[in-house]
Design a protein around this motif. Structure first.
Motif, short mmCIF file in Angstrom:
data_model
loop_
_atom_site.label_atom_id
_atom_site.label_comp_id
_atom_site.label_asym_id
_atom_site.label_seq_id
_atom_site.Cartn_x
_atom_site.Cartn_y
_atom_site.Cartn_z
N ALA A 126 0.84 -1.20 0.00
CA ALA A 126 0.00 0.00 0.00
C ALA A 126 0.87 1.26 0.00
CB ALA A 126 -0.94 -0.01 1.20
N LYS A 127 1.91 1.24 0.81
CA LYS A 127 2.82 2.39 0.88
C LYS A 127 3.50 2.61 -0.47
CE LYS A 127 6.70 4.26 3.49
NZ LYS A 127 7.67 4.02 4.57
N GLU A 128 3.93 1.53 -1.10
CA GLU A 128 4.57 1.63 -2.41
C GLU A 128 3.60 2.17 -3.45
OE1 GLU A 128 7.60 1.41 -5.25
OE2 GLU A 128 7.68 1.33 -3.08
N ALA A 129 2.35 1.73 -3.41
CA ALA A 129 1.35 2.22 -4.36
C ALA A 129 1.13 3.72 -4.19
CB ALA A 129 0.04 1.47 -4.19
N VAL A 130 1.02 4.17 -2.95
CA VAL A 130 0.82 5.61 -2.69
C VAL A 130 2.04 6.40 -3.15
CG1 VAL A 130 0.53 7.36 -0.90
CG2 VAL A 130 -0.83 5.25 -0.82
N ASN A 131 3.22 5.93 -2.83
CA ASN A 131 4.44 6.64 -3.23
C ASN A 131 4.59 6.70 -4.75
OD1 ASN A 131 5.24 7.36 -0.65
ND2 ASN A 131 6.47 5.51 -0.38
N SER B 290 -3.18 6.15 -15.55
CA SER B 290 -3.24 4.83 -16.18
C SER B 290 -2.14 3.91 -15.65
CB SER B 290 -3.13 4.96 -17.69
OG SER B 290 -3.09 3.70 -18.29
N SER B 291 -0.92 4.42 -15.60
CA SER B 291 0.21 3.62 -15.10
C SER B 291 0.04 3.31 -13.62
CB SER B 291 1.53 4.35 -15.33
OG SER B 291 1.78 4.48 -16.71
N GLY B 292 -0.46 4.27 -12.87
CA GLY B 292 -0.68 4.07 -11.44
C GLY B 292 -1.72 2.99 -11.17
N LEU B 293 -2.80 3.01 -11.93
CA LEU B 293 -3.83 1.98 -11.76
C LEU B 293 -3.30 0.60 -12.14
CD1 LEU B 293 -6.94 3.92 -13.12
CD2 LEU B 293 -6.47 3.26 -10.74
N HIS B 294 -2.48 0.56 -13.19
CA HIS B 294 -1.86 -0.70 -13.59
C HIS B 294 -0.93 -1.22 -12.49
CE1 HIS B 294 1.06 -3.25 -15.88
NE2 HIS B 294 -0.08 -3.74 -16.32
N PHE B 295 -0.12 -0.32 -11.94
CA PHE B 295 0.80 -0.69 -10.86
C PHE B 295 0.02 -1.20 -9.65
CE2 PHE B 295 3.46 0.36 -7.16
CZ PHE B 295 4.63 -0.30 -7.51
N GLU B 296 -1.05 -0.49 -9.28
CA GLU B 296 -1.88 -0.91 -8.14
C GLU B 296 -2.50 -2.28 -8.39
OE1 GLU B 296 -5.87 0.53 -5.72
OE2 GLU B 296 -4.99 1.86 -7.20
N ARG B 297 -3.00 -2.51 -9.59
CA ARG B 297 -3.60 -3.81 -9.94
C ARG B 297 -2.56 -4.93 -9.82
NH1 ARG B 297 -6.14 -2.29 -14.08
NH2 ARG B 297 -4.49 -2.59 -15.60
N ARG B 298 -1.33 -4.67 -10.28
CA ARG B 298 -0.28 -5.69 -10.18
C ARG B 298 0.05 -6.01 -8.72
NH1 ARG B 298 3.94 -2.98 -13.30
NH2 ARG B 298 5.34 -4.26 -12.07
N LEU B 299 0.09 -4.98 -7.87
CA LEU B 299 0.33 -5.23 -6.45
C LEU B 299 -0.82 -6.02 -5.83
CD1 LEU B 299 1.81 -1.83 -5.20
CD2 LEU B 299 3.01 -3.99 -5.47
N PHE B 300 -2.04 -5.64 -6.18
CA PHE B 300 -3.21 -6.36 -5.66
C PHE B 300 -3.15 -7.83 -6.06
CE2 PHE B 300 -7.62 -7.84 -6.35
CZ PHE B 300 -8.07 -7.78 -5.04
#
Length: 106
Positions: free
Chosen positions: A56-61, A69-79
């Protein structure tokens, strides 16, 4: 906006309550309660699954550096990656069984 005014005028003299109002800090406490409240917040975080907290911290940072678009992709990969953790399985089981989770931080 207040941020634009502060940047353009160089006027950043805020008291703690104003900083909270503008979302620059999450909470304001009297000095004598500060350590106690900080420990309460740290305890809440420590009681969560460490891997999920780190993700979660990495996604926020990363949100500061990536396009939407890239942020949502990154968040989805972490999820999706979280499903490979023992803590995710424990969290889901605890939720389904209506009990407090016992995270192992793996």
């Amino acid at each position: 906006s207040k941020a634009m005014e502060m940047i353009l005028t160089g006027s950043v003299n805020l008291d703690a309550q104003e900083a909270k109002t503008y979302g620059l800090v999450s909470a304001v406490f009297p000095p004598e309660k500060l350590v106690e409240e900080a420990i309460k917040t740290a305890t809440k975080i420590a009681n969560k699954g460490a891997v999920s907290v780190q993700m979660a911290k990495e996604a926020v940072n990363q949100a500061y550096e990536l396009s939407l678009s890239s942020g949502l992709h990154f968040e989805r990969r972490l999820f999706q990656a979280s499903f490979a953790t023992k803590d995710q399985k424990e969290g889901m089981s605890a939720f389904a069984e209506k009990r407090k989770p016992n995270f192992v931080h793996e």
